[in-house]
Design a protein around this motif. Structure first.
Motif, mmCIF file in Angstrom:
data_model
loop_
_atom_site.group_PDB
_atom_site.id
_atom_site.type_symbol
_atom_site.label_atom_id
_atom_site.label_comp_id
_atom_site.label_asym_id
_atom_site.label_seq_id
_atom_site.Cartn_x
_atom_site.Cartn_y
_atom_site.Cartn_z
ATOM 1 N N HIS A 132 6.710 6.033 -9.700
ATOM 2 C CA HIS A 132 6.142 5.883 -8.350
ATOM 3 C C HIS A 132 7.172 6.134 -7.249
ATOM 4 N N HIS B 92 7.011 8.945 -2.196
ATOM 5 C CA HIS B 92 7.773 8.363 -1.087
ATOM 6 C C HIS B 92 8.720 9.377 -0.444
ATOM 7 N N ASP C 264 0.254 -1.289 0.588
ATOM 8 C CA ASP C 264 1.156 -0.207 0.224
ATOM 9 C C ASP C 264 0.572 0.666 -0.886
ATOM 10 N N SER D 33 0.086 4.581 -0.703
ATOM 11 C CA SER D 33 0.742 5.428 -1.694
ATOM 12 C C SER D 33 -0.238 6.410 -2.330
ATOM 13 N N SER E 234 0.140 10.532 -2.266
ATOM 14 C CA SER E 234 0.509 11.148 -3.537
ATOM 15 C C SER E 234 -0.058 12.562 -3.665
#
Length: 225
Positions: free
Chosen positions: A121, A125, A174, A178, A182
């Protein structure tokens, strides 16, 4: 949760709850069996680097699975955030994993290399995906496997419906952000340099991988500016 001023209590609960989320839906046991375990030996140690380890739960799972299988795996887990490393060391002090506050660039500068490099993960970011991939390739003398979320309406809807149970942390907010950030599999394949392979992995994951053991790939650092 990446902000330096976020609530420390909520952040610790987030790290703790990530362990539950990753164990349930990140798919690491299948990745271990297919991508990591075939490279391990009961006689000689294999080194593995977990980049952006967060609370350290994935690093610990990999070490536990290898030990259970009678295989020798030495895990180093790094994160640039001192809060993550403090939590990981406190929670997993006796788990046989070395936690270091560091960046991949700092390890490269020190001349470190590992048989396997992984992340969980992290990709969504990043603003500079090619630079990160070049760093991880430079650190690997065997294989690189980056496990990340795969964006889809179904993934967002399922997480939206189920994540309400994670109270007192940043997981729900979050997590939804995310998923929106992505990649789809096609987007990640288009963004990755030549030589990298994208595979879909259940549930709602992309595996971005590279075999560096054959010497056919030469990582090139991203140009400054």
């Amino acid at each position: 949760m990446d902000l330096p001023g976020c609530d420390p209590g909520r952040l610790e609960r987030t790290y703790a709850q990530f362990a539950l989320v990753n164990r349930a839906i990140a798919g690491w046991h299948g990745i271990y069996r297919a991508r990591v375990r075939p490279r391990l030996s009961p006689d000689s140690p294999t080194s593995l680097l977990d980049v952006g380890c967060g609370g350290g739960d994935v690093s610990v799972l990999l070490a536990r699975w290898a030990a259970r299988d009678g295989l020798r795996l030495e895990v180093t887990a790094i994160d640039p955030d001192p809060r993550a490393i403090l939590f990981a060391r406190g929670r997993h002090a006796a788990e046989g994993v070395t936690f270091r506050q560091s960046t991949a660039a700092e390890l490269i500068e020190a001349g470190d290399r590992y048989d396997v490099v992984v992340s969980n993960h992290v990709l969504h970011h990043l603003d500079g995906l090619p630079a990160f991939l070049a760093e991880s390739a430079s650190l690997s003398r065997g294989a690189v496997v980056h496990n990340d979320l795969r964006r889809s309406p179904a993934a967002y809807a399922l997480f939206f419906a189920s994540s309400w149970v994670f109270t007192g942390s940043y997981i729900r907010r979050d997590g939804l952000t995310s998923i929106r950030r992505s990649y789809t599999a096609a987007e990640l394949a288009a963004a990755a340099p030549a030589g990298w392979t994208v595979a879909r992995h259940a549930p709602f994951r992309n595996l971005l991988s590279l075999d560096t053991s054959r010497g056919g790939y030469r990582a090139r650092p991203a140009a400054n500016g």
